[in-house]
Scaffold this motif. Structure first.
Motif, PDB file in Angstrom:
ATOM      1  N   GLY A 220       0.733  -1.314  -0.148  1.00  0.00           N
ATOM      2  CA  GLY A 220      -0.141  -0.021   0.040  1.00  0.00           C
ATOM      3  C   GLY A 220       0.904   1.315   0.054  1.00  0.00           C
ATOM      4  O   GLY A 220       1.963   1.324   0.124  1.00  0.00           O
ATOM      5  N   SER A 221       0.188   2.503  -0.084  1.00  0.00           N
ATOM      6  CA  SER A 221       1.176   3.668  -0.048  1.00  0.00           C
ATOM      7  C   SER A 221       1.487   3.846   1.279  1.00  0.00           C
ATOM      8  O   SER A 221       0.874   3.628   2.253  1.00  0.00           O
ATOM      9  CB  SER A 221      -0.035   4.596  -0.770  1.00  0.00           C
ATOM     10  OG  SER A 221      -0.910   4.919   0.085  1.00  0.00           O
ATOM     11  N   GLU A 222       2.460   4.656   1.185  1.00  0.00           N
ATOM     12  CA  GLU A 222       3.038   5.251   2.646  1.00  0.00           C
ATOM     13  C   GLU A 222       2.155   6.200   3.077  1.00  0.00           C
ATOM     14  O   GLU A 222       2.062   7.264   2.980  1.00  0.00           O
ATOM     15  CB  GLU A 222       4.251   5.831   2.537  1.00  0.00           C
ATOM     16  CG  GLU A 222       5.586   4.936   1.956  1.00  0.00           C
ATOM     17  CD  GLU A 222       5.584   3.939   3.486  1.00  0.00           C
ATOM     18  OE1 GLU A 222       5.366   4.249   4.732  1.00  0.00           O
ATOM     19  OE2 GLU A 222       5.837   2.618   3.080  1.00  0.00           O
ATOM     20  N   ALA A 223       1.232   5.820   4.143  1.00  0.00           N
ATOM     21  CA  ALA A 223       0.252   6.587   4.846  1.00  0.00           C
ATOM     22  C   ALA A 223       0.860   7.250   5.991  1.00  0.00           C
ATOM     23  O   ALA A 223       1.895   6.890   6.430  1.00  0.00           O
ATOM     24  CB  ALA A 223      -1.104   5.952   5.188  1.00  0.00           C
ATOM     25  N   SER A 224       0.164   8.462   6.433  1.00  0.00           N
ATOM     26  CA  SER A 224       0.766   9.061   7.505  1.00  0.00           C
ATOM     27  C   SER A 224       1.016   8.166   8.969  1.00  0.00           C
ATOM     28  O   SER A 224       1.691   8.418   9.565  1.00  0.00           O
ATOM     29  CB  SER A 224      -0.016  10.291   7.886  1.00  0.00           C
ATOM     30  OG  SER A 224      -1.244  10.146   8.307  1.00  0.00           O
ATOM     31  N   TRP A 225       0.050   7.252   8.800  1.00  0.00           N
ATOM     32  CA  TRP A 225      -0.153   6.461  10.338  1.00  0.00           C
ATOM     33  C   TRP A 225       0.956   5.357  10.230  1.00  0.00           C
ATOM     34  O   TRP A 225       1.407   5.031  11.445  1.00  0.00           O
ATOM     35  CB  TRP A 225      -1.211   5.717  10.600  1.00  0.00           C
ATOM     36  CG  TRP A 225      -1.783   4.985   9.295  1.00  0.00           C
ATOM     37  CD1 TRP A 225      -2.594   5.474   8.293  1.00  0.00           C
ATOM     38  CD2 TRP A 225      -1.418   3.737   9.120  1.00  0.00           C
ATOM     39  NE1 TRP A 225      -2.898   4.199   7.338  1.00  0.00           N
ATOM     40  CE2 TRP A 225      -2.304   3.200   7.805  1.00  0.00           C
ATOM     41  CE3 TRP A 225      -0.871   2.681   9.574  1.00  0.00           C
ATOM     42  CZ2 TRP A 225      -2.188   1.905   7.266  1.00  0.00           C
ATOM     43  CZ3 TRP A 225      -0.691   1.284   9.262  1.00  0.00           C
ATOM     44  CH2 TRP A 225      -1.402   1.206   7.987  1.00  0.00           C
ATOM     45  N   ARG A 226       1.647   5.062   9.036  1.00  0.00           N
ATOM     46  CA  ARG A 226       2.518   3.950   9.265  1.00  0.00           C
ATOM     47  C   ARG A 226       3.940   4.367   9.797  1.00  0.00           C
ATOM     48  O   ARG A 226       4.506   3.477  10.283  1.00  0.00           O
ATOM     49  CB  ARG A 226       2.981   3.520   7.670  1.00  0.00           C
ATOM     50  CG  ARG A 226       1.908   2.776   7.052  1.00  0.00           C
ATOM     51  CD  ARG A 226       2.229   2.456   5.219  1.00  0.00           C
ATOM     52  NE  ARG A 226       1.293   1.497   4.925  1.00  0.00           N
ATOM     53  CZ  ARG A 226       1.365   0.355   4.844  1.00  0.00           C
ATOM     54  NH1 ARG A 226       2.578  -0.445   5.032  1.00  0.00           N
ATOM     55  NH2 ARG A 226       0.356  -0.416   4.141  1.00  0.00           N
ATOM     56  N   ASP A 227       4.017   5.603   9.926  1.00  0.00           N
ATOM     57  CA  ASP A 227       5.469   6.178  10.533  1.00  0.00           C
ATOM     58  C   ASP A 227       5.122   5.918  12.164  1.00  0.00           C
ATOM     59  O   ASP A 227       6.037   5.285  12.725  1.00  0.00           O
ATOM     60  CB  ASP A 227       5.646   7.784  10.290  1.00  0.00           C
ATOM     61  CG  ASP A 227       6.010   8.002   9.086  1.00  0.00           C
ATOM     62  OD1 ASP A 227       6.514   6.895   8.235  1.00  0.00           O
ATOM     63  OD2 ASP A 227       5.806   9.194   8.601  1.00  0.00           O
ATOM     64  N   GLU A 228       4.157   6.407  12.668  1.00  0.00           N
ATOM     65  CA  GLU A 228       3.855   5.926  13.960  1.00  0.00           C
ATOM     66  C   GLU A 228       3.711   4.400  14.334  1.00  0.00           C
ATOM     67  O   GLU A 228       4.311   3.971  15.227  1.00  0.00           O
ATOM     68  CB  GLU A 228       2.512   6.744  14.516  1.00  0.00           C
ATOM     69  CG  GLU A 228       2.326   6.611  15.798  1.00  0.00           C
ATOM     70  CD  GLU A 228       3.183   7.206  16.803  1.00  0.00           C
ATOM     71  OE1 GLU A 228       3.415   6.598  18.073  1.00  0.00           O
ATOM     72  OE2 GLU A 228       4.024   7.988  16.506  1.00  0.00           O
ATOM     73  N   VAL A 229       3.170   3.668  13.558  1.00  0.00           N
ATOM     74  CA  VAL A 229       3.105   2.243  13.595  1.00  0.00           C
ATOM     75  C   VAL A 229       4.435   1.714  13.516  1.00  0.00           C
ATOM     76  O   VAL A 229       4.765   0.783  14.394  1.00  0.00           O
ATOM     77  CB  VAL A 229       2.041   1.702  12.612  1.00  0.00           C
ATOM     78  CG1 VAL A 229       2.208   0.175  12.843  1.00  0.00           C
ATOM     79  CG2 VAL A 229       0.795   2.076  13.025  1.00  0.00           C
ATOM     80  N   ARG A 230       5.171   1.969  12.602  1.00  0.00           N
ATOM     81  CA  ARG A 230       6.535   1.531  12.613  1.00  0.00           C
ATOM     82  C   ARG A 230       7.261   1.931  13.814  1.00  0.00           C
ATOM     83  O   ARG A 230       8.161   1.059  14.190  1.00  0.00           O
ATOM     84  CB  ARG A 230       7.292   2.289  11.446  1.00  0.00           C
ATOM     85  CG  ARG A 230       8.503   1.463  10.804  1.00  0.00           C
ATOM     86  CD  ARG A 230       8.919   2.004   9.556  1.00  0.00           C
ATOM     87  NE  ARG A 230       8.065   1.422   8.233  1.00  0.00           N
ATOM     88  CZ  ARG A 230       7.452   2.086   7.610  1.00  0.00           C
ATOM     89  NH1 ARG A 230       7.211   3.358   7.582  1.00  0.00           N
ATOM     90  NH2 ARG A 230       6.632   1.720   6.439  1.00  0.00           N
TER      91      ARG A 230
END
Length: 90
Positions: A50-60
């Motif tokens: 999927g695309s790099e959504a803004s929530w992915r940074d925090e989840v990572r």
């Protein structure tokens, strides 16, 4: 500068690589094990394309932290205790 270094570190994470903290040992495994499973679920979600959504940074960021595993473990046990309490009262 910090923001750029943080983003570089986050995007260097490959999709098939997991940076989960080590599974808790001994009595801590009972208390914090459910929190580690939440981290594992979050890591699995990151593996989905999927695309790099803004929530992915925090989840990572949270996936690689044993602190969040402990917090989620305690929260899950508190929710379970509250559910049992509500069932016993009703």
């Amino acid at each position: 500068m910090y923001h750029t270094e943080t983003q570089t570190a986050m995007y260097d994470h490959s999709r098939m690589e997991s940076n989960l903290p080590a599974w808790p040992r001994g009595p801590q495994a009972l208390l914090f094990g459910p929190g580690w499973l939440v981290l594992k679920l979050m890591d699995t979600i990151l593996q989905c394309p999927g695309s790099e959504a803004s929530w992915r940074d925090e989840v990572r960021r949270q996936c690689g932290s044993s602190f969040y595993g402990r917090v989620y473990g305690v929260i899950l046990w508190l929710m379970l205790a509250l559910m049992v309490g509500v069932l016993l009262v009703s």
